[in-house]
Enzyme design. Structure first.
Site, PDB file in Angstrom:
ATOM      1  N   HIS A 131      14.793 -17.241  17.635  1.00  0.00           N
ATOM      2  CA  HIS A 131      13.688 -17.370  18.597  1.00  0.00           C
ATOM      3  C   HIS A 131      12.422 -17.799  17.846  1.00  0.00           C
ATOM      4  O   HIS A 131      11.641 -16.976  17.387  1.00  0.00           O
ATOM      5  CB  HIS A 131      13.465 -16.037  19.334  1.00  0.00           C
ATOM      6  N   HIS A 154      -0.891 -28.086  19.458  1.00  0.00           N
ATOM      7  CA  HIS A 154      -0.537 -29.177  20.372  1.00  0.00           C
ATOM      8  C   HIS A 154      -1.380 -30.426  20.114  1.00  0.00           C
ATOM      9  O   HIS A 154      -0.897 -31.543  20.227  1.00  0.00           O
ATOM     10  CB  HIS A 154      -0.671 -28.723  21.831  1.00  0.00           C
ATOM     11  N   THR A 178       9.133 -27.449  23.649  1.00  0.00           N
ATOM     12  CA  THR A 178       8.989 -28.032  24.980  1.00  0.00           C
ATOM     13  C   THR A 178       8.769 -29.538  24.871  1.00  0.00           C
ATOM     14  O   THR A 178       7.771 -29.951  24.261  1.00  0.00           O
ATOM     15  CB  THR A 178       7.748 -27.413  25.689  1.00  0.00           C
ATOM     16  N   ASP A 185       8.714 -25.279  30.575  1.00  0.00           N
ATOM     17  CA  ASP A 185       7.488 -24.480  30.655  1.00  0.00           C
ATOM     18  C   ASP A 185       7.340 -23.939  32.073  1.00  0.00           C
ATOM     19  O   ASP A 185       7.280 -24.721  33.035  1.00  0.00           O
ATOM     20  CB  ASP A 185       6.287 -25.366  30.288  1.00  0.00           C
ATOM     21  N   GLY A 207       6.556 -20.112  28.243  1.00  0.00           N
ATOM     22  CA  GLY A 207       5.227 -20.373  28.808  1.00  0.00           C
ATOM     23  C   GLY A 207       4.667 -19.108  29.455  1.00  0.00           C
ATOM     24  O   GLY A 207       5.380 -18.103  29.591  1.00  0.00           O
ATOM     25  N   GLU A 222       8.654 -10.079  30.072  1.00  0.00           N
ATOM     26  CA  GLU A 222       7.507 -10.016  29.149  1.00  0.00           C
ATOM     27  C   GLU A 222       6.369  -9.259  29.817  1.00  0.00           C
ATOM     28  O   GLU A 222       5.478  -8.721  29.163  1.00  0.00           O
ATOM     29  CB  GLU A 222       7.022 -11.423  28.811  1.00  0.00           C
ATOM     30  N   ASP A 256       6.532 -16.834  16.883  1.00  0.00           N
ATOM     31  CA  ASP A 256       5.550 -17.851  16.477  1.00  0.00           C
ATOM     32  C   ASP A 256       4.980 -17.424  15.134  1.00  0.00           C
ATOM     33  O   ASP A 256       3.909 -16.810  15.084  1.00  0.00           O
ATOM     34  CB  ASP A 256       4.417 -17.928  17.505  1.00  0.00           C
TER      35      ASP A 256
HETATM   36  P1  5GP Z   1       6.249 -25.615  21.739  1.00  0.00           P
HETATM   37  O1  5GP Z   1       7.219 -25.423  22.865  1.00  0.00           O
HETATM   38  O2  5GP Z   1       5.068 -26.445  22.138  1.00  0.00           O
HETATM   39  O3  5GP Z   1       6.914 -26.110  20.479  1.00  0.00           O
HETATM   40  O4  5GP Z   1       5.717 -24.155  21.315  1.00  0.00           O
HETATM   41  C1  5GP Z   1       4.587 -23.519  21.892  1.00  0.00           C
HETATM   42  C2  5GP Z   1       4.881 -23.065  23.312  1.00  0.00           C
HETATM   43  O5  5GP Z   1       5.895 -22.051  23.327  1.00  0.00           O
HETATM   44  C3  5GP Z   1       3.703 -22.393  24.007  1.00  0.00           C
HETATM   45  O6  5GP Z   1       2.849 -23.343  24.582  1.00  0.00           O
HETATM   46  C4  5GP Z   1       4.409 -21.542  25.075  1.00  0.00           C
HETATM   47  O7  5GP Z   1       4.770 -22.338  26.177  1.00  0.00           O
HETATM   48  C5  5GP Z   1       5.676 -21.123  24.380  1.00  0.00           C
HETATM   49  N1  5GP Z   1       5.568 -19.773  23.810  1.00  0.00           N
HETATM   50  C6  5GP Z   1       5.279 -19.447  22.525  1.00  0.00           C
HETATM   51  N2  5GP Z   1       5.281 -18.103  22.362  1.00  0.00           N
HETATM   52  C7  5GP Z   1       5.590 -17.569  23.552  1.00  0.00           C
HETATM   53  C8  5GP Z   1       5.770 -16.226  24.011  1.00  0.00           C
HETATM   54  O8  5GP Z   1       5.636 -15.229  23.277  1.00  0.00           O
HETATM   55  N3  5GP Z   1       6.077 -16.080  25.325  1.00  0.00           N
HETATM   56  C9  5GP Z   1       6.242 -17.139  26.162  1.00  0.00           C
HETATM   57  N4  5GP Z   1       6.564 -16.886  27.431  1.00  0.00           N
HETATM   58  N5  5GP Z   1       6.091 -18.407  25.763  1.00  0.00           N
HETATM   59  C10 5GP Z   1       5.766 -18.625  24.474  1.00  0.00           C
END
Ligand code: 5GP
Length: 335
Positions: free
Chosen positions: A13, A63, A97, A133, A166, A194, A276
């Site tokens: 994750h 981003h 995403t 998302d 998201g 969550e 993250d």
């Molecule tokens: P990306 O998909 O742009 O590579 O990674 C960042 C995105 O992952 C964020 O904009 C968000 O949509 C999603 N994201 C990151 N951490 C979390 C989290 O802890 N919970 C949720 N629901 N979404 C997350």
């Protein structure tokens, strides 16, 4: 300390844009260092402890930094290297995403990520999960799903699954979308509970994803409903636990008061993940250490957790066997 680094680990994750190191972000941002904006970004990135608002600021910075094909490629390469060199991750499922920017389509974005994965020559196996998302409309999500399905046909050995992520306060789980993904051979990992939302949790559990992200408010002693918990216990879906992320976001009160304790106590399936690592200033090694420190486990238990995690990956049985052999060899040479 060394044990947690040395142990071959599996990361299931990790959001690409949340996993970028501060150095990588500064390099990618290519901003004029004399501007006020650069100073503001540098200030946020220089902090090793961040408030929740500052954490979300880092998503925005990431981003903005990954808005070209070249930057997406370099970002992916950097995250893979970081997980291998600094965390000894031997199998990684990265998620991201698909995002369109000026001069870059969603397909270009995914192709850049896949190219960095395929060109990786470190001793780490990398697979890709593509995210929907939840803030997006049904129409936009369907468009993303179609891109995902097309790219999966092109790169079936890399793209293994789909995720729903998201802001959990927005949008909702769309079962038809995920059923379509499943019918097309994708594995599913869904961010679930969550926040407290029994109705959505029930819908997700009834669908029965292959894995759940977080599951913070699922157990009854963490506010979940008994009926959802009963469904969960019948299905025993592996949960991706991300301790530091939950503590910083305030959904878990503390490392001790983290719901992982219920999974440990009842021997339910779970794995330890970073979520993250860039945004929350953590690493997989650190997450393993936290579980030892706050949940009374021994190093040997961590080996077992890593070994069990092999069963939850979205790759082939052949890769599972290879990983199990690697972990057994490591165990035998560390007795
Ligand atoms: P990306 O998909 O742009 O590579 O990674 C960042 C995105 O992952 C964020 O904009 C968000 O949509 C999603 N994201 C990151 N951490 C979390 C989290 O802890 N919970 C949720 N629901 N979404 C997350």
């Amino acid at each position: 300390d060394d044990f947690c680094f040395d142990l071959p680990k599996i990361e299931l994750h990790a959001h690409l844009n949340g996993s970028l190191s501060d150095q990588c972000l500064k390099k990618l941002n290519c901003m004029d260092e004399s501007t006020k904006e650069y100073k503001r970004i540098a200030d946020v990135l220089d902090k090793t402890e961040r408030t929740l608002t500052e954490c979300f600021e880092v998503f925005n910075i990431a981003h903005r930094a990954t808005n070209t094909v070249d930057a997406v490629y370099k970002a992916t390469q950097s995250v893979i290297r970081d997980f291998y060199l600094n965390d000894h991750v031997v199998y990684l499922e990265l998620r991201t995403t698909p995002r369109a920017e000026e001069g870059m389509s969603k397909e270009d974005y995914v192709s850049a990520v896949v190219r960095a994965i395929k060109e990786n020559n470190l001793e780490i196996i990398v697979k890709l999960i593509l995210s929907i998302d939840r803030r997006h409309s049904t129409e936009e999500s369907l468009d993303t799903l179609n891109v995902i399905l097309k790219m999966k046909t092109k790169y079936p050995d890399v793209i293994v699954g789909i995720d729903l992520s998201g802001n959990p306060h927005e949008g909702k789980f769309n079962v038809d979308l995920f059923q379509k993904a499943r019918d097309n051979g994708l594995k599913t990992s869904i961010h679930c509970a969550e926040i407290k939302n029994d109705e959505e949790v029930e819908n997700i559990l009834t669908f029965g994803p292959d894995r759940l992200g977080h599951a913070t408010f699922l157990h009854p002693s963490f506010g979940g409903s008994q009926s959802n918990w009963d469904i969960y216990c019948k299905k025993k879906i592996p949960v991706e636990c991300c301790l530091t992320s939950n503590v910083i976001c305030g959904t878990s009160k503390s490392f001790q008061e983290h719901h992982i304790r219920e999974w440990i106590k009842s021997s339910l399936p779970f794995c330890i993940c970073t979520d993250d690592k860039g945004v929350f200033c953590t690493s997989l090694k650190k997450e393993y250490e936290m579980v030892v420190e706050h949940h009374g486990l021994e190093p040997k238990d961590l080996w077992q957790i890593s070994y069990n995690t092999v069963d939850y990956i979205f790759a082939s049985d052949e890769i599972k066997t290879r990983l199990k052999v690697k972990l057994m060899n490591w165990y035998n040479s560390h007795e």
